[in-house]
Write an enzyme that holds these catalytic residues in place. Structure first.
Site, mmCIF file in Angstrom:
data_model
loop_
_atom_site.group_PDB
_atom_site.id
_atom_site.type_symbol
_atom_site.label_atom_id
_atom_site.label_comp_id
_atom_site.label_asym_id
_atom_site.label_seq_id
_atom_site.Cartn_x
_atom_site.Cartn_y
_atom_site.Cartn_z
ATOM 1 N N LYS A 76 5.790 63.963 -11.434
ATOM 2 C CA LYS A 76 6.309 62.906 -12.375
ATOM 3 C C LYS A 76 7.638 62.351 -11.858
ATOM 4 O O LYS A 76 7.967 61.164 -12.014
ATOM 5 C CB LYS A 76 6.204 63.061 -13.891
ATOM 6 C CG LYS A 76 7.246 64.050 -14.262
ATOM 7 C CD LYS A 76 6.989 64.084 -15.855
ATOM 8 C CE LYS A 76 7.571 65.161 -16.472
ATOM 9 N NZ LYS A 76 8.923 65.214 -16.490
ATOM 10 N N THR A 77 8.516 63.272 -11.965
ATOM 11 C CA THR A 77 9.992 62.820 -11.309
ATOM 12 C C THR A 77 9.888 62.130 -10.055
ATOM 13 O O THR A 77 10.675 61.022 -9.694
ATOM 14 C CB THR A 77 10.993 64.012 -11.195
ATOM 15 O OG1 THR A 77 10.866 64.904 -12.284
ATOM 16 C CG2 THR A 77 12.387 63.566 -11.024
ATOM 17 N N ASP A 266 13.247 59.558 -18.516
ATOM 18 C CA ASP A 266 12.560 60.950 -18.195
ATOM 19 C C ASP A 266 12.373 61.841 -19.411
ATOM 20 O O ASP A 266 13.554 61.904 -20.054
ATOM 21 C CB ASP A 266 13.188 61.515 -17.189
ATOM 22 C CG ASP A 266 12.297 62.588 -16.407
ATOM 23 O OD1 ASP A 266 10.893 62.632 -16.745
ATOM 24 O OD2 ASP A 266 12.788 63.050 -15.464
ATOM 25 N N GLU A 267 11.606 62.808 -19.442
ATOM 26 C CA GLU A 267 11.204 63.559 -20.678
ATOM 27 C C GLU A 267 11.519 62.945 -21.773
ATOM 28 O O GLU A 267 12.329 63.402 -22.823
ATOM 29 C CB GLU A 267 12.586 64.615 -20.266
ATOM 30 C CG GLU A 267 12.627 65.412 -18.829
ATOM 31 C CD GLU A 267 11.604 66.555 -18.639
ATOM 32 O OE1 GLU A 267 10.585 66.514 -19.379
ATOM 33 O OE2 GLU A 267 11.798 67.199 -17.807
ATOM 34 N N GLN A 297 5.385 70.103 -23.272
ATOM 35 C CA GLN A 297 6.841 70.608 -22.912
ATOM 36 C C GLN A 297 8.027 70.186 -23.639
ATOM 37 O O GLN A 297 9.162 70.357 -23.362
ATOM 38 C CB GLN A 297 6.967 70.351 -21.564
ATOM 39 C CG GLN A 297 5.971 70.730 -20.365
ATOM 40 C CD GLN A 297 6.506 70.246 -19.113
ATOM 41 O OE1 GLN A 297 7.506 70.873 -18.409
ATOM 42 N NE2 GLN A 297 5.693 69.483 -18.421
ATOM 43 N N ARG A 658 6.188 76.952 -14.272
ATOM 44 C CA ARG A 658 7.087 77.011 -13.220
ATOM 45 C C ARG A 658 6.784 77.479 -12.064
ATOM 46 O O ARG A 658 7.323 77.323 -11.029
ATOM 47 C CB ARG A 658 8.621 77.644 -13.694
ATOM 48 C CG ARG A 658 9.327 76.888 -14.803
ATOM 49 C CD ARG A 658 9.388 75.593 -14.776
ATOM 50 N NE ARG A 658 8.331 75.136 -15.553
ATOM 51 C CZ ARG A 658 8.129 73.397 -15.554
ATOM 52 N NH1 ARG A 658 8.679 72.848 -14.677
ATOM 53 N NH2 ARG A 658 7.094 73.197 -16.140
#
Length: 780
Positions: A76-77, A266-267, A297, A658
């Site tokens: 997504k980044t 973002d986030e 998350q 991760r």
DNA sequence: GTTGATAATCTTTTT
DNA sequence: GATTATCAAC
């Protein structure tokens, strides 16, 4: 539009950056700087392959509100980066019309680098953390709020706690009973709630049972009064003041809302209510707000993050386009299955099931049971070596843990085995004493009202100014209603002080006067002035803790190098010359000084929180235990257990996801702290992973020692009973005639064969036959 | 009154 | 283990 080769995206960064992209269409805006397109690091087209045409357009360059719900490893980044590039190159949006907000400096840096690779430049783009951007806005506008100047100091948490402690004492309360940290957390929560329109709500802190609420309120009131007097803001204020600015000055609000034609966040699941409202203001003109995030998350609830922000986005912005990215390009199927199985136990979520390329099955998870934290560390080191022996590099490996204290055992095991490692954002650089000292001087140069910095600097190095003199100064300053720097300028005040203290204060006064001229200098030059003015030899001597001062000198050098780098960056960025004050406000918000710089082939050590947004082929998760994950303290403080149990589960989920190829989960039966420690048991979350996903169908043991590793061996405990007269268990504190005190790590065998392995204070770990060793049980 | 040495204390996550 | 409170010595 395919500037990028699909297959390259899968091949790794080296391969990707080698390619060159054909030219994009000419940018339309006349203001747009001429940008040479570089290769986008990753193929956005591939990442959004599962979407239909309209969705794809919306994600890459559409107008209006946009919500991207994206699972871990969905790239997504990269999608956000691509969007920025597409907006500039295809839609003719000028870079300075784009604002991208992140949560960590690392994320901002990464995004900036990616955009730079795509566009060849990031000039004009506003990419930064919420707090960083807020500081930038306040630097320009804070005077509109009254009471502050643009030279304001940003108090970090340590400074805030120091100030609170002073205030608690001033009010004649006991700082041990009302811990500054606790009071600070309470004030923070109150501020956040106020922004949600919940002023009247009582915040009850379980540690004190809510009984002393009036005390908290008194400290809070005094604190709220002190901050503007110090021309200082804390982390909460940084955001709150921007919100106030926008609330109270619609014209100013509009100027920002019009300037930024596109706002990206973002986030988004980690935004709190203040951030939510700031974003709303910023999007109020064009409505071009793109947010992306993953409710699964969300791990910052304890800091005020409100998961409702993302869950309710579609109601808040009814015309929003919603796009889901569920394919995972990072992990193998075994890892994803485990992650899915764990997160499925959360109730407060939107259903989402990660999937990967068919056939990307990978290998099973490795679960290791260890006797204690050192055994655990050794087991992890072994796993790393094995992984690296298979052709990987150390930099492909990460060790994640819940709390920073766990770092130590891991570090010593890595060092012992000569495995290169780097601690990511461990003990914060700017928290170190020598750095804080120097920064205090710089802060005083810029903001003479900064009493917190004054208190720190006035007797470092020692000038004979002790508590009594300082108390006298503070009294005088308070009476006159002026900052401490002004108080010592008054000869009448100094007349009361005699002896060493007096000469010390005179010296300090002269120093401050010289320092005042440094405020408009470049950061590095100003730092040199400070270093010249203070008695460095003495200063270093005072800090010498036996280990020598080499590390500290190296840190000072590093600070200077960073200041120089900052100055260079300022010079090459036209428009905003911020000099020393910009530097100071910057470093207050940056935790990791040397951090991020991918410094070579090293294993990365970090907390689970710090790991969000990162990926590694090999991940070891240490301490997957009850009391640690979920954390005992978090549970204890929670008004609502299930909220915490779910948030901690999300943290575990972040950790699991991760990993790309190999995932190692460890837990210990005994976890040592300084001096003490306690027995530990596997985390409840560990049981949520189906055993068939783990190698060998379950548990592997930490040591290769021949001794069997039964946990809490009932027979051995009985055997111990026979010989010691009391039933022993793992974790018990015992005394031995020869070795002194120790703790039982293991109990094995029965009858005459009953043995215990005991970790003795000073004498190390010994295997003892209970028949002979007369252990006396002291307790747990 | 200040300093330097010793003893107590506390260990969640972070912008 | 490192920071901070306490206390004796200058």
């Amino acid at each position: 539009m395919d500037w990028f080769d699909v297959k390259e995206a899968a091949r790794g960064p080296e391969a990707r950056s080698a390619s060159r992209a054909p030219s994009p269409p000419e940018a339309r805006s006349p203001e747009a700087p001429r940008l040479e397109p570089g290769p986008l690091e990753s193929n956005a087209e591939a990442l959004v392959a599962g979407l239909n045409e309209a969705q794809r357009a919306a994600v890459l360059h559409g107008d209006g509100p946009l919500l991207i719900v994206a699972g871990p490893g969905s790239g997504k980044t990269r999608v956000v980066t691509s969007r920025i590039a597409h907006l500039v190159l295809e839609r003719g949006v000028t870079p300075h019309e784009i604002l991208a907000l992140t949560f960590t400096n690392k994320a901002a840096r990464e995004m900036r680098e990616r955009v730079e690779r795509a566009l060849g430049s990031t000039v004009g783009l506003w990419i930064g953390t919420f707090h960083g951007i807020a500081a930038r806005i306040l630097r320009r506008e804070i005077e509109a709020l009254g009471g502050y100047t643009r030279d304001f100091t940003i108090l970090d948490t340590a400074d805030r706690n120091a100030l609170l402690k002073q205030l608690i004492k001033d009010l004649e309360y006991d700082p041990k009973r009302f811990r500054p940290q606790v009071v600070g957390g309470w004030i923070s929560e109150r501020k956040n709630r106020a922004a949600r329109g919940e002023e009247g709500v009582r915040v009850v802190h379980s540690e004190l049972g809510g009984l002393e609420e009036d005390v908290f309120q008194r400290v809070e009131a005094l604190y709220a009064q002190r901050l503007p007097a110090l021309n200082a803001v804390d982390f909460d204020d940084l955001l709150l003041l921007v919100l106030r600015l926008f609330d109270e000055h619609p014209g100013l609000r509009d100027s920002y809302a019009r300037r930024f034609r596109h706002v990206l966040v973002d986030e988004y699941q980690d935004t709190n209510r203040v951030q939510y409202r700031i974003v709303r203001h910023l999007a109020s003109w064009h409505g071009n707000l793109s947010v992306c995030g993953d409710p699964d998350q969300s791990i910052y609830g304890w800091r005020g993050a409100d998961i409702r922000n993302i869950l309710d986005f579609e109601q808040d912005y009814p015309s929003a386009a919603v796009v889901r990215l569920e394919q995972n390009y990072r992990s193998t199927q075994y890892i994803l299955d485990a992650a899915n199985a764990v997160i499925r136990n959360n109730t407060a979520r939107k259903h989402k099931e990660l999937f990967t390329e068919p056939g990307n099955v990978g290998e099973k998870l490795i679960r290791i049971e260890c006797s204690d934290e050192n055994d655990e560390a050794r087991a992890i080191v072994r796993q790393i070596r094995e992984f690296v022996a298979g052709g990987a590099r150390y930099a492909h490996c990460a060790v994640l843990y819940r709390a920073n204290f766990m770092q130590r055992a891991l570090e010593s095991a890595l060092r012992l085995d000569a495995v290169p490692y780097q601690v990511v954002a461990g003990l914060e650089f700017y928290q170190r004493r020598e750095i804080k000292d120097l920064v205090a001087y710089l802060r005083l140069a810029v903001n003479p009202a900064d009493d917190v910095a004054f208190v720190r600097a006035v007797n470092t190095p020692a000038r004979g100014v002790g508590d009594t003199t300082l108390a006298r100064l503070v009294a005088a300053a308070t009476a006159a209603g002026v900052p401490l720097t002004r108080a010592i300028e008054d000869d009448a005040v100094l007349a009361e002080v005699r002896g060493r203290a007096r000469s010390g204060l005179f010296a300090f006064r002269t120093l401050l006067a010289r320092l005042a001229d440094a405020r408009e200098l470049d950061a590095a030059v100003a730092l040199d002035v400070v270093l010249q003015e203070i008695d460095q030899t003495r200063w270093y001597a005072e800090m010498d803790d036996g280990e020598g001062v080499q590390d500290r000198i190296a840190n000072v050098d590093e600070l200077r190098a960073y200041a120089e780098e900052y100055d260079d960056r300022q010079r090459s960025t036209p428009g905003e010359a911020t000099g020393l004050r910009g530097f100071l406000q910057d470093i207050a918000l940056v935790a990791d000084a040397d951090g991020g710089e991918e410094s070579g082939d090293q294993v990365r050590l970090m907390t689970l929180h710090a790991a969000k947004g990162l990926e590694f082929p090999f991940v070891a998760l240490a301490g997957v235990e009850e009391e640690l994950l979920p954390h005992g303290r978090a549970l204890a403080e929670a008004p609502d257990q299930s909220t915490v149990v779910e948030e901690e589960r999300r943290l575990f989920y972040v950790g699991l996801t991760r990993a790309g190829a190999r995932l190692v989960l460890t837990h210990a039966n005994y976890r040592g702290f300084f001096g003490g420690g306690r027995p530990a048991s596997p985390s409840r979350y560990l049981e949520e992973i189906p055993p068939e996903l783990c190698a060998g169908g379950g548990v592997e043991f930490g040591k290769s020692r021949a001794v069997a590793f039964e946990v809490e061996d009932e027979e051995a405990a009985l055997g111990a009973f026979e010989h010691t007269g009391s039933k022993l268990a793992i974790g018990d504190l015992v005394e031995h005639g020869h070795f002194g005190r120790g703790r039982i790590l293991q109990l094995v065998g029965s009858g005459v064969n009953a043995r215990a392995s005991v970790d003795f204070v000073g004498a190390g770990t010994k295997q003892l036959l209970l028949q002979y060793a007369k252990l006396v049980r002291l307790g747990r």
